[in-house]
Design a protein around this motif. Structure first.
Motif, PDB file in Angstrom:
ATOM      1  N   PHE A  27      15.970   8.062  -2.831  1.00  0.00           N
ATOM      2  CA  PHE A  27      16.777   8.502  -3.981  1.00  0.00           C
ATOM      3  C   PHE A  27      16.041   9.570  -4.787  1.00  0.00           C
ATOM      4  O   PHE A  27      16.576  10.636  -5.090  1.00  0.00           O
ATOM      5  CB  PHE A  27      17.075   7.266  -4.853  1.00  0.00           C
ATOM      6  N   PHE A  28      14.776   9.298  -5.130  1.00  0.00           N
ATOM      7  CA  PHE A  28      14.018  10.254  -5.944  1.00  0.00           C
ATOM      8  C   PHE A  28      13.412  11.368  -5.078  1.00  0.00           C
ATOM      9  O   PHE A  28      12.913  12.364  -5.603  1.00  0.00           O
ATOM     10  CB  PHE A  28      12.923   9.543  -6.746  1.00  0.00           C
ATOM     11  N   GLY A  29      13.464  11.152  -3.757  1.00  0.00           N
ATOM     12  CA  GLY A  29      12.894  12.135  -2.819  1.00  0.00           C
ATOM     13  C   GLY A  29      13.608  13.482  -2.886  1.00  0.00           C
ATOM     14  O   GLY A  29      13.086  14.494  -2.404  1.00  0.00           O
ATOM     15  N   THR A  30      14.799  13.512  -3.491  1.00  0.00           N
ATOM     16  CA  THR A  30      15.521  14.783  -3.604  1.00  0.00           C
ATOM     17  C   THR A  30      14.896  15.696  -4.668  1.00  0.00           C
ATOM     18  O   THR A  30      15.249  16.869  -4.749  1.00  0.00           O
ATOM     19  CB  THR A  30      16.997  14.530  -4.003  1.00  0.00           C
ATOM     20  N   LEU A  31      13.998  15.144  -5.485  1.00  0.00           N
ATOM     21  CA  LEU A  31      13.357  15.976  -6.518  1.00  0.00           C
ATOM     22  C   LEU A  31      12.386  16.953  -5.858  1.00  0.00           C
ATOM     23  O   LEU A  31      11.477  16.522  -5.136  1.00  0.00           O
ATOM     24  CB  LEU A  31      12.581  15.085  -7.513  1.00  0.00           C
ATOM     25  N   PRO A  32      12.539  18.243  -6.114  1.00  0.00           N
ATOM     26  CA  PRO A  32      11.625  19.200  -5.480  1.00  0.00           C
ATOM     27  C   PRO A  32      10.261  19.252  -6.179  1.00  0.00           C
ATOM     28  O   PRO A  32       9.295  19.730  -5.604  1.00  0.00           O
ATOM     29  CB  PRO A  32      12.357  20.543  -5.638  1.00  0.00           C
ATOM     30  N   GLN A  33      10.182  18.735  -7.410  1.00  0.00           N
ATOM     31  CA  GLN A  33       8.916  18.785  -8.144  1.00  0.00           C
ATOM     32  C   GLN A  33       7.970  17.692  -7.627  1.00  0.00           C
ATOM     33  O   GLN A  33       8.411  16.708  -7.037  1.00  0.00           O
ATOM     34  CB  GLN A  33       9.148  18.546  -9.652  1.00  0.00           C
ATOM     35  N   HIS A  34       6.677  17.880  -7.927  1.00  0.00           N
ATOM     36  CA  HIS A  34       5.700  16.839  -7.596  1.00  0.00           C
ATOM     37  C   HIS A  34       6.109  15.566  -8.349  1.00  0.00           C
ATOM     38  O   HIS A  34       6.234  15.579  -9.576  1.00  0.00           O
ATOM     39  CB  HIS A  34       4.310  17.307  -8.060  1.00  0.00           C
ATOM     40  N   HIS A  35       6.335  14.475  -7.644  1.00  0.00           N
ATOM     41  CA  HIS A  35       6.744  13.259  -8.347  1.00  0.00           C
ATOM     42  C   HIS A  35       6.121  12.018  -7.716  1.00  0.00           C
ATOM     43  O   HIS A  35       5.778  12.021  -6.537  1.00  0.00           O
ATOM     44  CB  HIS A  35       8.272  13.127  -8.374  1.00  0.00           C
ATOM     45  N   ARG A  36       5.951  11.001  -8.522  1.00  0.00           N
ATOM     46  CA  ARG A  36       5.400   9.737  -8.064  1.00  0.00           C
ATOM     47  C   ARG A  36       6.223   8.595  -8.649  1.00  0.00           C
ATOM     48  O   ARG A  36       6.662   8.669  -9.795  1.00  0.00           O
ATOM     49  CB  ARG A  36       3.951   9.560  -8.548  1.00  0.00           C
ATOM     50  N   ILE A  37       6.390   7.537  -7.829  1.00  0.00           N
ATOM     51  CA  ILE A  37       7.091   6.343  -8.323  1.00  0.00           C
ATOM     52  C   ILE A  37       6.062   5.235  -8.534  1.00  0.00           C
ATOM     53  O   ILE A  37       5.225   5.001  -7.647  1.00  0.00           O
ATOM     54  CB  ILE A  37       8.132   5.856  -7.294  1.00  0.00           C
ATOM     55  N   LEU A  38       6.104   4.595  -9.678  1.00  0.00           N
ATOM     56  CA  LEU A  38       5.272   3.400  -9.874  1.00  0.00           C
ATOM     57  C   LEU A  38       6.132   2.199  -9.495  1.00  0.00           C
ATOM     58  O   LEU A  38       7.075   1.851 -10.232  1.00  0.00           O
ATOM     59  CB  LEU A  38       4.819   3.267 -11.337  1.00  0.00           C
ATOM     60  N   TRP A  39       5.819   1.609  -8.355  1.00  0.00           N
ATOM     61  CA  TRP A  39       6.565   0.423  -7.910  1.00  0.00           C
ATOM     62  C   TRP A  39       5.915  -0.778  -8.614  1.00  0.00           C
ATOM     63  O   TRP A  39       4.989  -1.398  -8.089  1.00  0.00           O
ATOM     64  CB  TRP A  39       6.494   0.317  -6.390  1.00  0.00           C
ATOM     65  N   ASN A  40       6.421  -1.079  -9.805  1.00  0.00           N
ATOM     66  CA  ASN A  40       5.745  -2.060 -10.661  1.00  0.00           C
ATOM     67  C   ASN A  40       5.711  -3.463 -10.069  1.00  0.00           C
ATOM     68  O   ASN A  40       4.839  -4.256 -10.412  1.00  0.00           O
ATOM     69  CB  ASN A  40       6.407  -2.088 -12.045  1.00  0.00           C
ATOM     70  N   ASP A  41       6.685  -3.780  -9.182  1.00  0.00           N
ATOM     71  CA  ASP A  41       6.703  -5.119  -8.596  1.00  0.00           C
ATOM     72  C   ASP A  41       6.048  -5.161  -7.215  1.00  0.00           C
ATOM     73  O   ASP A  41       6.056  -6.200  -6.557  1.00  0.00           O
ATOM     74  CB  ASP A  41       8.152  -5.626  -8.491  1.00  0.00           C
ATOM     75  N   GLY A  42       5.499  -4.047  -6.780  1.00  0.00           N
ATOM     76  CA  GLY A  42       4.850  -4.010  -5.463  1.00  0.00           C
ATOM     77  C   GLY A  42       3.482  -4.670  -5.504  1.00  0.00           C
ATOM     78  O   GLY A  42       2.888  -4.817  -6.583  1.00  0.00           O
TER      79      GLY A  42
END
Ligand SMILES: O=C(O)[C@H](O)COP(=O)(O)O
Length: 404
Positions: free
Chosen positions: A87-102
């Motif tokens: 879903f967020f992979g469509t962002l062309p900018q440098h981005h990171r997801i914090l998977w808080n429950d991982g």
């Protein structure tokens, strides 16, 4: 039409000319070299299913000046995290997801828990706190904006206007709070802001006089807005509340740490609408009922740290004063709405005020019984002094999660 009135003790940056977005963005691109910018998005997995966040991401994808986007993802299992990456992979900018429950971020949380430094409650405050930790760790930003993920009227000019005051190297603001009008579908929204926060501040001014902190809070046109931006150094020292006192708590912390000429508010949108929560008269732990109690506690606690004294009797006076002022406000809002061809349900408004009045007493009693209780998550400075390599660990955990 916007006016240019300066109310209160902080600067207000208005929308005086509806300046074209391209102009603003061009300026922000030029600032991004000396003040790289980051956007923090605290999100619940369930928000990925609604229309608001898809629209937000589609528009954020077009922002040309961001050096980093940090998404804090709450309540996602493994399959949901995989979907979030797409879903967020469509962002062309440098981005990171914090998977808080991982498992990796859970391990970090467990480590902090051992030290008594981990956030005690789940929720937006905790999510934002970890995202801010990651922004400090990544070192990719000098200025950081944050906005909610449930805005149904989003367009990226909101972000440009929100971050501008802390991105322009010629301005010396450390913090900018967004404000906007809360009219949608022919009615006035923002029930907690209109019917609790403003009348409560006015009531406290009557009871305690014109205290600096109350004048400061009263200066914000929309003290509950979830949209604010700051310079990165603010993130080291700020303590973030983990409950619904988040927005008021952040304002209090800014007042504690900075002079008011470093703080401003900025008009970010003509229209703003978000997901509406129920009033929840039947369950004090949910909806606007819980929100109102947490906000009252945050204000009372702050005043107590300034030497104000509370007793059951003072809370009774505050409640009574609040109630009268709030009813007068309903009249004001009704007339304002009427003249503008909008509707206002007086019965619903009075029910909300009755509930909020009750919650002022409940929050007061809770405060008297638990005077030392604090919802604040420790500042990152304190955490770093207890666990010196915490930012490296957080950074590595997020990088590893995002790499797989
Ligand atoms: O900003 C507020 O007052 C609360 O978030 C409630 O908003 P609403 O009445 O628009 O749902």
């Amino acid at each position: 039409m916007a006016d240019f009135y300066q109310n209160g003790i902080i600067t207000t940056l208005h929308n005086l000319t509806d300046r074209p977005l391209e102009d603003l963005e061009k300026e922000l691109i030029s600032y991004s070299r000396s003040r790289p910018m980051s956007l923090v998005l605290p999100s619940l997995y369930s928000e990925l299913q609604g229309p608001a966040l898809s629209n937000i991401i589609e528009d954020v994808a077009k922002v040309p000046y961001l050096n980093e986007i940090v998404i804090g993802l709450d309540r996602a299992d493994e399959a949901e995290y995989a979907h979030a990456k797409e879903f967020f992979g469509t962002l062309p900018q440098h981005h990171r997801i914090l998977w808080n429950d991982g498992p990796r971020l859970r391990k970090i949380d467990a480590l902090l828990q051992e030290e008594g430094l981990a956030p005690k409650e789940m929720g937006k405050g905790r999510n934002v706190w970890y995202c801010y930790g990651y922004v400090l760790a990544s070192g990719r930003a000098q200025s950081v904006a944050l906005h909610d993920c449930d805005i149904v009227t989003y367009d990226r000019s909101m972000l440009a206007r929100l971050i501008y005051p802390v991105a322009n190297p010629g301005f010396n603001y450390e913090f900018a709070k967004g404000y906007y009008s809360r009219i949608a579908d022919g009615k006035l929204n923002g029930r907690v802001s209109r019917l609790l926060v403003t009348p409560l501040i006015r009531a406290l001014k009557k009871v305690y006089g014109s205290l600096d902190f109350l004048e400061y809070l009263d200066s914000f046109r929309y003290p509950l807005s979830g949209e604010f931006s700051m310079r990165v150094d603010v993130l080291n020292d700020i303590r973030i509340p983990s409950d619904w006192g988040l927005e008021i708590g952040v304002l209090s912390e800014m007042k504690r740490n900075y002079s008011t000429n470093r703080i401003c508010q900025v008009d970010i949108a003509d229209v703003y609408d978000h997901k509406h929560q129920p009033l929840s008269e039947e369950d004090a732990n949910r909806g606007l009922s819980k929100m109102s109690t947490d906000i009252c506690k945050a204000i009372f606690r702050k005043l107590a740290t300034q030497g104000e004294v509370f007793t059951t009797e003072t809370f009774r006076s505050i409640k009574a004063t609040y109630f009268r002022i709030a009813l007068d406000f309903i009249e004001t809002y009704y007339n304002d709405a009427r003249m503008n061809g909008l509707t206002l349900d007086r019965h619903a408004e009075e029910r909300a005020v009755e509930l909020f009045a009750e919650n002022i007493m409940n929050a007061g009693e809770h405060f008297l019984q638990n005077p030392m209780e604090t919802p604040f998550i420790p500042s990152w400075n304190r955490v770093i002094s207890a666990v010196p390599d915490i930012l490296d660990r957080l950074y590595e955990a997020v990088e590893e999660d995002n790499a797989c």
